[in-house]
Write a protein that holds these residues in place. Structure first.
Motif, mmCIF file in Angstrom:
data_model
loop_
_atom_site.group_PDB
_atom_site.id
_atom_site.type_symbol
_atom_site.label_atom_id
_atom_site.label_comp_id
_atom_site.label_asym_id
_atom_site.label_seq_id
_atom_site.Cartn_x
_atom_site.Cartn_y
_atom_site.Cartn_z
ATOM 1 N N VAL A 18 0.849 -1.199 0.000
ATOM 2 C CA VAL A 18 0.000 0.000 0.000
ATOM 3 C C VAL A 18 0.879 1.242 0.000
ATOM 4 C CG1 VAL A 18 -1.574 1.375 1.429
ATOM 5 C CG2 VAL A 18 -2.026 -1.052 1.052
ATOM 6 N N LEU A 19 1.926 1.210 0.800
ATOM 7 C CA LEU A 19 2.848 2.343 0.878
ATOM 8 C C LEU A 19 3.484 2.618 -0.489
ATOM 9 C CD1 LEU A 19 4.133 4.428 2.715
ATOM 10 C CD2 LEU A 19 5.822 2.728 3.363
ATOM 11 N N PHE A 20 3.894 1.569 -1.172
ATOM 12 C CA PHE A 20 4.434 1.750 -2.522
ATOM 13 C C PHE A 20 3.374 2.346 -3.437
ATOM 14 C CE2 PHE A 20 7.891 -1.139 -1.341
ATOM 15 C CZ PHE A 20 8.953 -0.572 -2.020
ATOM 16 N N ASN A 21 2.154 1.851 -3.354
ATOM 17 C CA ASN A 21 1.057 2.372 -4.179
ATOM 18 C C ASN A 21 0.823 3.856 -3.911
ATOM 19 O OD1 ASN A 21 0.156 0.352 -5.893
ATOM 20 N ND2 ASN A 21 -1.049 -0.609 -4.283
ATOM 21 N N GLN A 22 0.880 4.242 -2.651
ATOM 22 C CA GLN A 22 0.656 5.645 -2.293
ATOM 23 C C GLN A 22 1.731 6.538 -2.890
ATOM 24 O OE1 GLN A 22 0.501 5.613 1.984
ATOM 25 N NE2 GLN A 22 -1.622 4.940 2.028
ATOM 26 N N ARG A 23 2.917 6.010 -3.052
ATOM 27 C CA ARG A 23 4.031 6.806 -3.580
ATOM 28 C C ARG A 23 3.960 6.936 -5.100
ATOM 29 N NH1 ARG A 23 6.152 9.937 0.036
ATOM 30 N NH2 ARG A 23 8.056 10.029 -1.163
ATOM 31 N N LYS A 24 3.224 6.061 -5.770
ATOM 32 C CA LYS A 24 2.977 6.116 -7.212
ATOM 33 C C LYS A 24 4.228 5.928 -8.081
ATOM 34 C CE LYS A 24 -1.423 7.618 -6.921
ATOM 35 N NZ LYS A 24 -2.131 6.734 -6.091
ATOM 36 N N LYS A 25 5.359 5.559 -7.493
ATOM 37 C CA LYS A 25 6.581 5.356 -8.277
ATOM 38 C C LYS A 25 7.225 4.045 -7.834
ATOM 39 C CE LYS A 25 7.599 10.192 -9.118
ATOM 40 N NZ LYS A 25 8.552 11.261 -8.959
ATOM 41 N N TRP A 26 6.619 2.944 -8.155
ATOM 42 C CA TRP A 26 7.056 1.631 -7.669
ATOM 43 C C TRP A 26 8.486 1.283 -7.998
ATOM 44 C CZ3 TRP A 26 3.043 -2.781 -7.753
ATOM 45 C CH2 TRP A 26 1.865 -2.347 -7.155
ATOM 46 N N TYR A 27 9.007 1.742 -9.129
ATOM 47 C CA TYR A 27 10.321 1.281 -9.556
ATOM 48 C C TYR A 27 11.398 2.346 -9.425
ATOM 49 C CZ TYR A 27 7.386 -2.366 -11.346
ATOM 50 O OH TYR A 27 6.474 -3.369 -11.431
ATOM 51 N N ASP A 28 11.127 3.430 -8.753
ATOM 52 C CA ASP A 28 12.096 4.518 -8.598
ATOM 53 C C ASP A 28 12.988 4.223 -7.394
ATOM 54 O OD1 ASP A 28 13.515 6.823 -8.268
ATOM 55 O OD2 ASP A 28 11.794 8.152 -8.368
ATOM 56 N N GLU A 29 14.238 3.896 -7.644
ATOM 57 C CA GLU A 29 15.153 3.506 -6.570
ATOM 58 C C GLU A 29 15.363 4.612 -5.546
ATOM 59 O OE1 GLU A 29 18.800 1.717 -7.873
ATOM 60 O OE2 GLU A 29 17.810 0.888 -9.626
#
Length: 120
Positions: free
Chosen positions: A99-110
């Motif tokens: 969910v936290l990754f989803n909230q950030r909207k940039k799943w693959y940004d290191e």
């Protein structure tokens, strides 16, 4: 930059137990963690990414740039001997991390998220 914190707080035979704090929009979520004492990740800050896991056949959190290690995942589990260098959390903790990754909207940004691992 968003930082998730893993604080190790006790060691028992082959396991190291701690807590992981996830800063969600609705407030902090605190989850228990288990690590295999023989394969501890060195304390420090590391990029955290959501990538495809061939083993689990789904997107899973990857702790990246750990010296002399690769493929370190945060995944569901309850027995330290099954972790072999990964961080084990509950199903609910893993879902909240996604969910936290989803909230950030940039799943693959290191550069988007870090995990800070703190020793006792």
């Amino acid at each position: 930059m968003l930082t998730i914190t893993l604080k190790r707080n006790r060691r028992k035979s082959n396991g190291v137990f701690g807590t992981m704090v996830l800063p969600l929009e609705q407030g902090e979520f605190v989850a228990d963690t288990i690590e295999n004492a023989d394969f501890l990740i060195p304390a420090g800050k590391y990029p955290l990414r959501l990538t495809w896991s061939p083993r689990f056949k789904k997107l899973m959190p990857l702790i990246d740039e750990v010296p002399e290690r690769e493929g370190i995942r945060i995944h569901m589990g309850t027995k330290p001997e099954h972790s072999q260098g990964c961080v084990l959390v509950s199903y609910l903790a893993l879902e909240n991390l996604k969910v936290l990754f989803n909230q950030r909207k940039k799943w693959y940004d290191e550069e988007e998220m870090l995990i800070e691992i703190r020793d006792f």
